[in-house]
Design a protein around this motif. Sequence first.
Motif, mmCIF file in Angstrom:
data_model
loop_
_atom_site.group_PDB
_atom_site.id
_atom_site.type_symbol
_atom_site.label_atom_id
_atom_site.label_comp_id
_atom_site.label_asym_id
_atom_site.label_seq_id
_atom_site.Cartn_x
_atom_site.Cartn_y
_atom_site.Cartn_z
ATOM 1 N N SER A 1 0.823 -1.219 0.000
ATOM 2 C CA SER A 1 0.000 0.000 0.000
ATOM 3 C C SER A 1 0.858 1.270 0.000
ATOM 4 O O SER A 1 0.349 2.356 -0.287
ATOM 5 C CB SER A 1 -0.968 0.002 1.185
ATOM 6 N N ASN A 2 2.138 1.109 0.308
ATOM 7 C CA ASN A 2 3.040 2.262 0.318
ATOM 8 C C ASN A 2 4.102 2.176 -0.769
ATOM 9 O O ASN A 2 5.138 2.838 -0.698
ATOM 10 C CB ASN A 2 3.678 2.407 1.705
ATOM 11 N N GLY A 3 3.823 1.362 -1.791
ATOM 12 C CA GLY A 3 4.658 1.326 -2.978
ATOM 13 C C GLY A 3 6.001 0.651 -2.798
ATOM 14 O O GLY A 3 6.980 1.061 -3.425
ATOM 15 N N PHE A 4 6.064 -0.371 -1.944
ATOM 16 C CA PHE A 4 7.328 -1.052 -1.691
ATOM 17 C C PHE A 4 7.096 -2.558 -1.683
ATOM 18 O O PHE A 4 5.980 -3.025 -1.473
ATOM 19 C CB PHE A 4 7.898 -0.603 -0.335
ATOM 20 N N THR A 5 8.157 -3.322 -1.897
ATOM 21 C CA THR A 5 8.044 -4.782 -1.902
ATOM 22 C C THR A 5 9.209 -5.397 -1.125
ATOM 23 O O THR A 5 10.225 -4.745 -0.882
ATOM 24 C CB THR A 5 8.089 -5.354 -3.333
ATOM 25 N N ARG A 6 9.066 -6.654 -0.771
ATOM 26 C CA ARG A 6 10.162 -7.385 -0.112
ATOM 27 C C ARG A 6 11.375 -7.495 -1.041
ATOM 28 O O ARG A 6 12.511 -7.439 -0.588
ATOM 29 C CB ARG A 6 9.721 -8.776 0.284
ATOM 30 N N ASN A 7 11.115 -7.654 -2.328
ATOM 31 C CA ASN A 7 12.232 -7.720 -3.279
ATOM 32 C C ASN A 7 13.030 -6.422 -3.272
ATOM 33 O O ASN A 7 14.258 -6.438 -3.375
ATOM 34 C CB ASN A 7 11.740 -8.031 -4.689
ATOM 35 N N GLU A 8 12.341 -5.291 -3.161
ATOM 36 C CA GLU A 8 13.040 -4.009 -3.089
ATOM 37 C C GLU A 8 13.878 -3.916 -1.819
ATOM 38 O O GLU A 8 15.000 -3.389 -1.852
ATOM 39 C CB GLU A 8 12.057 -2.841 -3.133
ATOM 40 N N ILE A 9 13.341 -4.415 -0.720
ATOM 41 C CA ILE A 9 14.101 -4.412 0.531
ATOM 42 C C ILE A 9 15.397 -5.193 0.335
ATOM 43 O O ILE A 9 16.486 -4.709 0.646
ATOM 44 C CB ILE A 9 13.274 -5.022 1.685
ATOM 45 N N ARG A 10 15.275 -6.396 -0.205
ATOM 46 C CA ARG A 10 16.452 -7.246 -0.419
ATOM 47 C C ARG A 10 17.444 -6.584 -1.375
ATOM 48 O O ARG A 10 18.639 -6.507 -1.094
ATOM 49 C CB ARG A 10 16.032 -8.608 -0.947
ATOM 50 N N ASP A 11 16.940 -6.091 -2.496
ATOM 51 C CA ASP A 11 17.821 -5.496 -3.506
ATOM 52 C C ASP A 11 18.510 -4.230 -3.001
ATOM 53 O O ASP A 11 19.712 -4.040 -3.212
ATOM 54 C CB ASP A 11 17.043 -5.187 -4.787
ATOM 55 N N ASP A 12 17.763 -3.370 -2.328
ATOM 56 C CA ASP A 12 18.327 -2.118 -1.834
ATOM 57 C C ASP A 12 19.348 -2.374 -0.723
ATOM 58 O O ASP A 12 20.409 -1.755 -0.698
ATOM 59 C CB ASP A 12 17.224 -1.179 -1.345
ATOM 60 N N LEU A 13 19.028 -3.290 0.165
ATOM 61 C CA LEU A 13 19.976 -3.633 1.219
ATOM 62 C C LEU A 13 21.229 -4.257 0.617
ATOM 63 O O LEU A 13 22.349 -3.948 1.037
ATOM 64 C CB LEU A 13 19.336 -4.574 2.235
ATOM 65 N N ASN A 14 21.051 -5.105 -0.370
ATOM 66 C CA ASN A 14 22.193 -5.731 -1.031
ATOM 67 C C ASN A 14 23.104 -4.679 -1.667
ATOM 68 O O ASN A 14 24.330 -4.765 -1.568
ATOM 69 C CB ASN A 14 21.725 -6.743 -2.074
ATOM 70 N N ASP A 15 22.510 -3.675 -2.303
ATOM 71 C CA ASP A 15 23.301 -2.592 -2.898
ATOM 72 C C ASP A 15 24.134 -1.870 -1.839
ATOM 73 O O ASP A 15 25.310 -1.577 -2.057
ATOM 74 C CB ASP A 15 22.392 -1.572 -3.599
ATOM 75 N N ILE A 16 23.517 -1.596 -0.711
ATOM 76 C CA ILE A 16 24.216 -0.860 0.339
ATOM 77 C C ILE A 16 25.346 -1.696 0.946
ATOM 78 O O ILE A 16 26.479 -1.235 1.048
ATOM 79 C CB ILE A 16 23.237 -0.385 1.432
ATOM 80 N N VAL A 17 25.050 -2.924 1.341
ATOM 81 C CA VAL A 17 26.093 -3.723 1.990
ATOM 82 C C VAL A 17 27.216 -4.073 1.016
ATOM 83 O O VAL A 17 28.372 -4.198 1.421
ATOM 84 C CB VAL A 17 25.545 -4.982 2.698
ATOM 85 N N SER A 18 26.889 -4.194 -0.255
ATOM 86 C CA SER A 18 27.934 -4.433 -1.262
ATOM 87 C C SER A 18 28.885 -3.253 -1.328
ATOM 88 O O SER A 18 30.092 -3.429 -1.517
ATOM 89 C CB SER A 18 27.317 -4.691 -2.634
ATOM 90 N N GLY A 19 28.358 -2.056 -1.169
ATOM 91 C CA GLY A 19 29.187 -0.860 -1.157
ATOM 92 C C GLY A 19 30.159 -0.819 0.017
ATOM 93 O O GLY A 19 31.175 -0.141 -0.029
ATOM 94 N N TYR A 20 29.832 -1.562 1.060
ATOM 95 C CA TYR A 20 30.720 -1.663 2.212
ATOM 96 C C TYR A 20 31.606 -2.920 2.136
ATOM 97 O O TYR A 20 32.313 -3.240 3.084
ATOM 98 C CB TYR A 20 29.907 -1.702 3.513
ATOM 99 N N GLY A 21 31.525 -3.628 1.020
ATOM 100 C CA GLY A 21 32.382 -4.797 0.826
ATOM 101 C C GLY A 21 31.817 -6.096 1.356
ATOM 102 O O GLY A 21 32.556 -7.070 1.528
ATOM 103 N N TYR A 22 30.508 -6.140 1.603
ATOM 104 C CA TYR A 22 29.895 -7.353 2.133
ATOM 105 C C TYR A 22 28.904 -7.977 1.159
ATOM 106 O O TYR A 22 27.826 -8.408 1.543
ATOM 107 C CB TYR A 22 29.168 -7.046 3.463
ATOM 108 N N SER A 23 29.289 -8.058 -0.101
ATOM 109 C CA SER A 23 28.386 -8.655 -1.074
ATOM 110 C C SER A 23 28.139 -10.117 -0.714
ATOM 111 O O SER A 23 28.994 -10.798 -0.158
ATOM 112 C CB SER A 23 28.974 -8.551 -2.499
ATOM 113 N N GLY A 24 26.937 -10.578 -0.980
ATOM 114 C CA GLY A 24 26.542 -11.938 -0.655
ATOM 115 C C GLY A 24 25.941 -12.082 0.720
ATOM 116 O O GLY A 24 25.278 -13.057 1.023
ATOM 117 N N PHE A 25 26.145 -11.088 1.571
ATOM 118 C CA PHE A 25 25.623 -11.122 2.935
ATOM 119 C C PHE A 25 24.099 -11.186 2.959
ATOM 120 O O PHE A 25 23.513 -11.951 3.699
ATOM 121 C CB PHE A 25 26.122 -9.886 3.690
#
Length: 89
Positions: free
Chosen positions: A60-84
């Motif tokens: 209802s607020n324009g967001f999905t679980r896939n977006e949560i996963r993808d966005d978090l993955n982008d951020i942690v990858s930027g800190y060198g923790y890809s795959g986490f």
Amino acid sequence: MDEKTLQTYERLTDLIDKGDINTAENRLYKLIDAGNPDGLKLALLFFDYLNEKSDDFLESNGFTRNEIRDDLNDIVSGYGYSGFVDALF
């Protein structure tokens, strides 16, 4: 968590609770881009909090679980923790 980080987290979660997820996420990204030393910690807490919301709330607020996963993955990858994130989901 120091007081300033806690206050920032509370402001972000208040926006989430109001359904303004995109604004909250944009503010999180600005903090990270500004080199906030607690950026990764905030991101993990932010997306954990967001992930606790129901599918109906997210949708209802324009967001999905896939977006949560993808966005978090982008951020942690930027800190060198890809795959986490894949290990969490």
